[in-house]
Design a protein around this motif. Structure first.
Motif, PDB file in Angstrom:
ATOM      1  N   UNK A 183      28.284  15.923 -21.778  1.00  0.00           N
ATOM      2  CA  UNK A 183      26.850  15.680 -21.654  1.00  0.00           C
ATOM      3  C   UNK A 183      26.438  15.666 -20.178  1.00  0.00           C
ATOM      4  N   UNK A 184      25.204  16.038 -19.923  1.00  0.00           N
ATOM      5  CA  UNK A 184      24.663  16.030 -18.555  1.00  0.00           C
ATOM      6  C   UNK A 184      24.251  14.600 -18.210  1.00  0.00           C
ATOM      7  N   UNK A 185      25.041  13.933 -17.409  1.00  0.00           N
ATOM      8  CA  UNK A 185      24.775  12.537 -17.053  1.00  0.00           C
ATOM      9  C   UNK A 185      24.218  12.386 -15.642  1.00  0.00           C
ATOM     10  N   UNK A 186      23.886  13.470 -15.010  1.00  0.00           N
ATOM     11  CA  UNK A 186      23.334  13.409 -13.657  1.00  0.00           C
ATOM     12  C   UNK A 186      21.866  12.978 -13.704  1.00  0.00           C
ATOM     13  N   UNK A 187      21.492  12.089 -12.774  1.00  0.00           N
ATOM     14  CA  UNK A 187      20.082  11.723 -12.605  1.00  0.00           C
ATOM     15  C   UNK A 187      19.459  12.793 -11.720  1.00  0.00           C
ATOM     16  N   UNK A 188      18.554  13.574 -12.291  1.00  0.00           N
ATOM     17  CA  UNK A 188      18.033  14.756 -11.594  1.00  0.00           C
ATOM     18  C   UNK A 188      17.049  14.344 -10.497  1.00  0.00           C
ATOM     19  N   UNK A 189      17.335  14.808  -9.324  1.00  0.00           N
ATOM     20  CA  UNK A 189      16.512  14.471  -8.162  1.00  0.00           C
ATOM     21  C   UNK A 189      15.998  15.725  -7.459  1.00  0.00           C
ATOM     22  N   UNK A 199       5.500  21.325  -1.614  1.00  0.00           N
ATOM     23  CA  UNK A 199       6.756  20.827  -2.165  1.00  0.00           C
ATOM     24  C   UNK A 199       6.529  19.418  -2.697  1.00  0.00           C
ATOM     25  N   UNK A 200       7.009  19.155  -3.875  1.00  0.00           N
ATOM     26  CA  UNK A 200       6.806  17.850  -4.487  1.00  0.00           C
ATOM     27  C   UNK A 200       8.165  17.213  -4.778  1.00  0.00           C
ATOM     28  N   UNK A 201       8.214  15.893  -4.740  1.00  0.00           N
ATOM     29  CA  UNK A 201       9.485  15.209  -4.993  1.00  0.00           C
ATOM     30  C   UNK A 201       9.816  15.180  -6.476  1.00  0.00           C
ATOM     31  N   UNK A 202      11.035  14.834  -6.746  1.00  0.00           N
ATOM     32  CA  UNK A 202      11.428  14.532  -8.125  1.00  0.00           C
ATOM     33  C   UNK A 202      10.767  13.220  -8.529  1.00  0.00           C
ATOM     34  N   UNK A 203      10.231  13.168  -9.740  1.00  0.00           N
ATOM     35  CA  UNK A 203       9.552  11.967 -10.231  1.00  0.00           C
ATOM     36  C   UNK A 203      10.355  11.387 -11.400  1.00  0.00           C
ATOM     37  N   UNK A 204      10.713  10.122 -11.269  1.00  0.00           N
ATOM     38  CA  UNK A 204      11.497   9.437 -12.300  1.00  0.00           C
ATOM     39  C   UNK A 204      10.696   8.241 -12.794  1.00  0.00           C
ATOM     40  N   UNK A 205      10.364   8.237 -14.089  1.00  0.00           N
ATOM     41  CA  UNK A 205       9.709   7.092 -14.709  1.00  0.00           C
ATOM     42  C   UNK A 205      10.773   6.178 -15.298  1.00  0.00           C
ATOM     43  N   UNK A 230      19.210  10.453  -0.327  1.00  0.00           N
ATOM     44  CA  UNK A 230      17.855  10.802  -0.743  1.00  0.00           C
ATOM     45  C   UNK A 230      16.843   9.848  -0.107  1.00  0.00           C
ATOM     46  N   UNK A 231      15.666  10.385   0.226  1.00  0.00           N
ATOM     47  CA  UNK A 231      14.566   9.516   0.672  1.00  0.00           C
ATOM     48  C   UNK A 231      13.725   9.174  -0.557  1.00  0.00           C
ATOM     49  N   UNK A 232      13.279   7.916  -0.627  1.00  0.00           N
ATOM     50  CA  UNK A 232      12.680   7.401  -1.859  1.00  0.00           C
ATOM     51  C   UNK A 232      11.345   6.730  -1.575  1.00  0.00           C
ATOM     52  N   UNK A 233      10.371   6.931  -2.485  1.00  0.00           N
ATOM     53  CA  UNK A 233       9.120   6.168  -2.521  1.00  0.00           C
ATOM     54  C   UNK A 233       9.082   5.456  -3.866  1.00  0.00           C
ATOM     55  N   UNK A 234       8.730   4.167  -3.853  1.00  0.00           N
ATOM     56  CA  UNK A 234       8.668   3.372  -5.070  1.00  0.00           C
ATOM     57  C   UNK A 234       7.221   3.174  -5.492  1.00  0.00           C
ATOM     58  N   UNK A 281       3.059  13.575   0.374  1.00  0.00           N
ATOM     59  CA  UNK A 281       2.628  13.549   1.775  1.00  0.00           C
ATOM     60  C   UNK A 281       3.756  13.148   2.715  1.00  0.00           C
ATOM     61  N   UNK A 282       4.621  12.249   2.249  1.00  0.00           N
ATOM     62  CA  UNK A 282       5.720  11.784   3.109  1.00  0.00           C
ATOM     63  C   UNK A 282       6.920  12.710   3.069  1.00  0.00           C
ATOM     64  N   UNK A 283       6.888  13.707   2.194  1.00  0.00           N
ATOM     65  CA  UNK A 283       8.033  14.610   2.085  1.00  0.00           C
ATOM     66  C   UNK A 283       9.262  13.935   1.509  1.00  0.00           C
ATOM     67  N   UNK A 284       9.050  12.952   0.622  1.00  0.00           N
ATOM     68  CA  UNK A 284      10.177  12.222   0.032  1.00  0.00           C
ATOM     69  C   UNK A 284      10.909  13.091  -0.988  1.00  0.00           C
ATOM     70  N   UNK A 285      12.156  12.755  -1.235  1.00  0.00           N
ATOM     71  CA  UNK A 285      12.956  13.487  -2.221  1.00  0.00           C
ATOM     72  C   UNK A 285      12.680  13.004  -3.644  1.00  0.00           C
TER      73      UNK A 285
END
Length: 400
Positions: A183-189, A199-205, A230-234, A281-285
């Motif tokens: 199974x694919x267990x990677x958290x896609x970023x 360019x838009x970041x990966x969005x994880x809900x 990875x650079x992150x915005x919360x 805007x911040x160019x986050x991953x």
């Protein structure tokens, strides 16, 4: 004659009295003059010197006390508290292996119990029933339990001899087959391109029921991603609890991640939208959006969760929807999982408190129920105790 002399005497006395009264009144009306100031204070002994001139007199000066702030600093007020030092999270690779001993202590009932039963000289129907009961107690579920039991019976019959090492290898292979190694267990970023061509970041809900440790899991996931470069915005879209936004912001500050939040009781979808906008805007991953913990029985709140996802998708597709489940809730967690899966497309599961229960079979049950893999597991209270799920390390921990 006598009368004349008496009148003269009376006149003289009256004149004298009137004169005295005038003098007394004038004295009372005149203001007293202040006494003259002494030219110098009296001096005694060695101080009996000539008074100091204006140039010689000492002036008042600001003097810094030993160990204290300089006068200018004291006038400026207390210094602002220093910014929190950014932490360097523990690398996520191999966390599951490092935490295996902790997991093994809580899972010994399942793994060692099965090995003990399979090691009996005579495997009769009663023994196989005990094996089924052990699997059901571990929350593997009815369907997977029946499949696993039949597979074990067949392989033990073909195997013939049953040394401890052979049984362990056999059980390991069958448990891995139930959990799934492909199974694919990677958290896609991986991000994408926004509607405006940016360019838009990966969005994880991150979604889940109240009390499952959802906000904490979001903060720990931020550490996992930062540890992997990875650079992150919360996004603090749980606007119903101010404490949730404060908690998430604290997690973010520890690793240098910015937190977008809104007013208490505000629109969660608006906060989620602004978080993704900030990430672009911040160019986050990656943008991690922590949603409110919704009770699966409240239809309105579940509909609102669907709205959050639709609003975020105006920036582009959502990369992951992670459902946080508490491993200690067992089969109740499957009911929650079904309802969430009807509202949003769940892509992965974060299973918390797996170190605090002997019901490790919930990994098999929830994957079978949702058709999606367990991607993350919580194995403790520490900030770096969230680990990418490794099936082989997990089964090795089950077997001790």
């Amino acid at each position: 004659m006598d009368i004349l002399i008496l009148a003269v005497i009376i006149a003289v006395v009256a004149v004298a009295l009137i004169g005295g009264l005038v003098v007394s009144t004038s004295r009372r009306r005149r203001a007293p003059e202040p006494p003259a100031a002494p030219t110098a204070e009296p001096q005694v002994g060695e101080d009996a010197a000539a008074p100091a001139t204006e140039e010689e007199r000492r002036t008042v000066e600001d003097v810094a006390l030993p160990g204290g702030p300089a006068p200018a600093e004291a006038e400026a007020g207390p210094a602002a508290p220093p910014a929190p030092e950014t932490e360097v999270p523990e690398p996520s690779a191999g966390r599951m292996v490092r935490l295996r001993a902790r997991l093994a202590r809580s899972q010994s009932t399942l793994g060692r119990g099965l090995l003990t039963l399979l090691s009996r000289e005579r495997l009769d129907d009663d023994t196989w029933e005990e094996i089924e009961d052990t699997l059901l107690t571990a929350d593997i579920g009815v369907g997977p339990t029946q499949e696993l039991t039949e597979r074990l019976r067949e392989r033990v019959r073909v195997l013939g001899t049953r040394t401890p090492e052979e049984l362990r290898t056999l059980l390991r292979e069958e448990l891995l087959a139930q959990i799934g190694t492909d199974l694919d267990r990677e958290v896609h970023t991986e991000g994408g391109i926004s509607a405006e061509g940016e360019e838009r970041p990966s969005v994880i809900l991150v979604v889940g029921v109240n009390g499952t440790g959802k906000t904490t899991t979001t903060g720990k996931l931020a550490r996992v991603l930062v540890a992997d470069g990875r650079s992150v915005v919360l996004g603090a879209a749980d606007t119903f609890r101010a404490a949730a936004a404060d908690q998430l912001q604290t997690w973010g500050e520890r690793v240098g991640a910015r937190t977008v939040r809104g007013p208490e009781g505000g629109d969660p979808a608006s906060v989620a939208f602004d978080a993704v906008k900030e990430g672009i805007e911040a160019g986050a991953d990656v943008v991690l959006v922590d949603t409110a913990g919704r009770l699966h029985t409240k239809t309105g709140l579940m509909d609102e969760l669907g709205k959050v996802k639709r609003v975020v998708e105006k920036h582009g597709p959502v990369s992951e929807v992670l459902l946080v489940l508490d491993a200690t809730t067992g089969q109740n967690g499957l009911v929650q999982a079904r309802v969430f899966a009807e509202v949003v497309d769940i892509t992965g599961i974060a299973l918390t408190k797996l170190d605090g229960t002997a019901k490790g079979g919930i990994v098999v049950a929830v994957q079978r129920e949702l058709g999606v893999p367990v991607k993350l597991v919580g194995l403790g209270e520490g900030p770096d105790d969230l680990a990418p799920f490794d099936p082989e390390a997990f089964v090795d921990a089950l077997l001790g």
